[in-house]
Scaffold this active site. Structure first.
Site, PDB file in Angstrom:
ATOM      1  N   GLY A 178       0.813  -1.207   0.000  1.00  0.00           N
ATOM      2  CA  GLY A 178       0.000   0.000   0.000  1.00  0.00           C
ATOM      3  C   GLY A 178       0.845   1.255   0.000  1.00  0.00           C
ATOM      4  O   GLY A 178       2.076   1.208   0.069  1.00  0.00           O
TER       5      GLY A 178
ATOM      6  N   ARG B 225      -1.100  -9.333   1.192  1.00  0.00           N
ATOM      7  CA  ARG B 225      -1.937 -10.455   0.751  1.00  0.00           C
ATOM      8  C   ARG B 225      -1.457 -11.005  -0.581  1.00  0.00           C
ATOM      9  O   ARG B 225      -1.516 -12.192  -0.823  1.00  0.00           O
ATOM     10  CB  ARG B 225      -3.393 -10.001   0.622  1.00  0.00           C
ATOM     11  CG  ARG B 225      -4.167 -10.030   1.923  1.00  0.00           C
ATOM     12  CD  ARG B 225      -5.560  -9.487   1.739  1.00  0.00           C
ATOM     13  NE  ARG B 225      -5.558  -8.060   1.455  1.00  0.00           N
ATOM     14  CZ  ARG B 225      -6.623  -7.375   1.061  1.00  0.00           C
ATOM     15  NH1 ARG B 225      -7.762  -7.995   0.875  1.00  0.00           N
ATOM     16  NH2 ARG B 225      -6.539  -6.073   0.845  1.00  0.00           N
TER      17      ARG B 225
ATOM     18  N   ASP C 171      -2.565 -14.132   4.543  1.00  0.00           N
ATOM     19  CA  ASP C 171      -3.892 -13.575   4.788  1.00  0.00           C
ATOM     20  C   ASP C 171      -4.001 -13.274   6.279  1.00  0.00           C
ATOM     21  O   ASP C 171      -3.908 -14.178   7.119  1.00  0.00           O
ATOM     22  CB  ASP C 171      -4.958 -14.590   4.357  1.00  0.00           C
ATOM     23  CG  ASP C 171      -6.380 -14.071   4.536  1.00  0.00           C
ATOM     24  OD1 ASP C 171      -6.560 -13.000   5.159  1.00  0.00           O
ATOM     25  OD2 ASP C 171      -7.316 -14.754   4.063  1.00  0.00           O
TER      26      ASP C 171
ATOM     27  N   THR D  70      -2.229  -1.308   7.043  1.00  0.00           N
ATOM     28  CA  THR D  70      -3.240  -1.770   6.099  1.00  0.00           C
ATOM     29  C   THR D  70      -4.624  -1.832   6.731  1.00  0.00           C
ATOM     30  O   THR D  70      -4.764  -1.806   7.959  1.00  0.00           O
ATOM     31  CB  THR D  70      -2.861  -3.158   5.537  1.00  0.00           C
ATOM     32  OG1 THR D  70      -3.729  -3.489   4.441  1.00  0.00           O
ATOM     33  CG2 THR D  70      -2.976  -4.243   6.615  1.00  0.00           C
TER      34      THR D  70
ATOM     35  N   LYS E 208     -10.322  10.101   9.977  1.00  0.00           N
ATOM     36  CA  LYS E 208     -11.670   9.626  10.314  1.00  0.00           C
ATOM     37  C   LYS E 208     -11.780   9.362  11.817  1.00  0.00           C
ATOM     38  O   LYS E 208     -12.876   9.176  12.330  1.00  0.00           O
ATOM     39  CB  LYS E 208     -12.023   8.381   9.490  1.00  0.00           C
ATOM     40  CG  LYS E 208     -12.403   8.716   8.051  1.00  0.00           C
ATOM     41  CD  LYS E 208     -12.922   7.517   7.276  1.00  0.00           C
ATOM     42  CE  LYS E 208     -11.833   6.545   6.931  1.00  0.00           C
ATOM     43  NZ  LYS E 208     -10.805   7.138   6.039  1.00  0.00           N
TER      44      LYS E 208
ATOM     45  N   TYR F 219     -11.171   2.497  13.327  1.00  0.00           N
ATOM     46  CA  TYR F 219      -9.881   2.991  13.807  1.00  0.00           C
ATOM     47  C   TYR F 219      -9.755   2.784  15.322  1.00  0.00           C
ATOM     48  O   TYR F 219      -8.691   2.418  15.831  1.00  0.00           O
ATOM     49  CB  TYR F 219      -9.724   4.473  13.498  1.00  0.00           C
ATOM     50  CG  TYR F 219      -9.386   4.803  12.064  1.00  0.00           C
ATOM     51  CD1 TYR F 219      -8.991   3.835  11.156  1.00  0.00           C
ATOM     52  CD2 TYR F 219      -9.441   6.124  11.619  1.00  0.00           C
ATOM     53  CE1 TYR F 219      -8.671   4.158   9.843  1.00  0.00           C
ATOM     54  CE2 TYR F 219      -9.119   6.458  10.301  1.00  0.00           C
ATOM     55  CZ  TYR F 219      -8.736   5.476   9.426  1.00  0.00           C
ATOM     56  OH  TYR F 219      -8.417   5.809   8.134  1.00  0.00           O
TER      57      TYR F 219
ATOM     58  N   LEU G 183      -6.820   2.167  -2.139  1.00  0.00           N
ATOM     59  CA  LEU G 183      -8.233   2.496  -2.033  1.00  0.00           C
ATOM     60  C   LEU G 183      -8.494   3.978  -1.804  1.00  0.00           C
ATOM     61  O   LEU G 183      -9.601   4.452  -2.039  1.00  0.00           O
ATOM     62  CB  LEU G 183      -8.865   1.700  -0.882  1.00  0.00           C
ATOM     63  CG  LEU G 183      -9.014   0.195  -1.091  1.00  0.00           C
ATOM     64  CD1 LEU G 183      -9.573  -0.447   0.175  1.00  0.00           C
ATOM     65  CD2 LEU G 183      -9.918  -0.113  -2.276  1.00  0.00           C
ATOM     66  N   MET G 184      -7.503   4.722  -1.331  1.00  0.00           N
ATOM     67  CA  MET G 184      -7.714   6.134  -1.007  1.00  0.00           C
ATOM     68  C   MET G 184      -6.603   6.979  -1.617  1.00  0.00           C
ATOM     69  O   MET G 184      -5.834   7.619  -0.915  1.00  0.00           O
ATOM     70  CB  MET G 184      -7.775   6.319   0.506  1.00  0.00           C
ATOM     71  CG  MET G 184      -8.858   5.487   1.181  1.00  0.00           C
ATOM     72  SD  MET G 184      -9.095   5.846   2.933  1.00  0.00           S
ATOM     73  CE  MET G 184      -7.554   5.284   3.631  1.00  0.00           C
TER      74      MET G 184
END
Length: 356
Positions: free
Chosen positions: A12, A34, A49, A72, A113, A146, A180-181
């Site tokens: 990531g 992963r 995993d 992650t 967040k 979180y 993803l972000m």
């Protein structure tokens, strides 16, 4: 004693940049993900995993890290599911590592967040948070994965005796396609489409974001702070915000990005214009661009995350982040936000992610 890092989520954006910084500083570095990733020379790649205890035990059998950096997360359909899966990932990893008796410190990456609310209730509660966001602000009443991740770290630290740090970046800017972000890459892809089709670069967000002050976090800044916190005794067992150190208005930065791509831009006009809708139906356009410019990825959805860019840029308040906790303890790194974006754009061009 040799410092041995296990970077969980090394493929990531935050994990990738952290792995590179660790190597630069002379750490022995394992990268756990992963998928099988071997794109960082010097990182010992591991594949497992996090939801499979047996898989973790097998892969980590010969690994005894002194430091674990958890970078992650996984997204599910509701915050209840997010809490279940993300807390399990942290718990499983720390339970398996506990048997080693080798861990001195665990660093956890979360984000803003923590203050703004989860995906299910993002900046929509009756009382908006006071800004700048400060580390001492209490948790919100709404469930938040979180918080669940933090609680798993706290419980394991109490059990095993290691120190910890929590790192809360604002929007991350860095090179990690498929993240993803990933606002930086998403905006670069959108700007490239605008240039290809001779369309204006339209700001998708709110008036508050267009006119208000904001900040972001370069992935390299985050990496530096994580390592600093793991080696600085006065920083042990604390949570830290982390941003570049400068502030900007999107009304200024949007123009700068448009100038970099040599395209026209349109600012906020009357209402939010979601990027998800703007990019809707552009899959074939991107596919044609990929063929024309010999890009490495023809799937628009694998190089952009418009949904999360919309989430950030449609916020009804300006967001700035206070870094008092780490500044007062001596963390003085700084990064220019324009340099952060422009360096990323250059990387994306040289990597054939966007047209040169």
């Amino acid at each position: 004693m040799e410092k041995t890092a296990l970077v969980v989520g090394s493929s990531g954006m935050s994990g990738n940049n952290l792995s590179k910084e660790l190597l630069k500083q002379g750490w022995k570095t394992y990268g756990l993900s992963r998928g099988s990733r071997k794109d960082i020379e010097g990182v010992i790649s591991l594949q497992a995993d996090l939801l499979d205890i047996d898989s973790l035990k097998q892969v980590l059998a010969e690994v005894s890290p002194t430091h674990v950096f958890f970078t992650t997360w996984m997204r599910r359909g509701s915050e209840k599911e997010n809490i279940e899966v993300n807390s399990a990932m942290v718990r499983n990893l720390l339970d398996v590592i506990s048997e080693k008796k080798s861990v001195k410190h665990v660093g956890l990456v979360t984000g803003l967040k923590h203050y703004l609310g989860p995906f299910d209730a993002y900046v929509t509660s009756g009382v908006l948070p006071e800004t700048p966001l400060r580390e001492e602000q209490p948790r919100l009443s709404s469930p938040n994965f979180y918080y669940a991740q933090e609680d798993e770290v706290y419980a394991a630290a109490k059990r095993d005796g290691f120190t910890w740090s929590v790192h809360r970046p604002h929007t991350l800017i860095g090179n990690a396609v498929g993240n993803l972000m990933n606002m930086g890459t998403t905006l670069a892809v959108y700007a490239s489409i605008c240039k290809e089709e001779n369309l204006p670069f339209i700001f998708p967000g709110s008036e508050a974001q267009w006119t208000g002050l904001s900040d972001v976090t370069d992935a390299g800044m985050l990496a530096k702070q994580i390592i600093w916190a793991s080696e600085t005794p006065s920083a042990f067992n604390k949570a830290f915000n982390v941003v570049n150190g400068d502030v900007f208005r999107w009304s200024w930065l949007w123009r700068k990005i448009a100038e970099w791509f040599s395209i026209e831009y349109v600012g906020f006009e009357d209402k939010i214009k979601p990027l998800v809708k703007t990019l809707e139906g552009k899959e074939e356009v991107w596919r044609a661009m990929a063929k024309k410019h010999s890009l490495v990825e023809q799937d628009l959805n694998k190089v952009s995350s418009a949904w999360h860019t919309d989430l950030d840029l449609s916020r009804p308040i300006e967001i700035m982040t206070d870094m008092t906790n780490s500044r007062t303890l001596g963390f003085d790194a700084y990064c220019s936000t324009t340099a952060s974006f422009f360096h990323l754009f250059e990387q994306l061009k040289s990597g054939k992610i966007i047209p040169a």
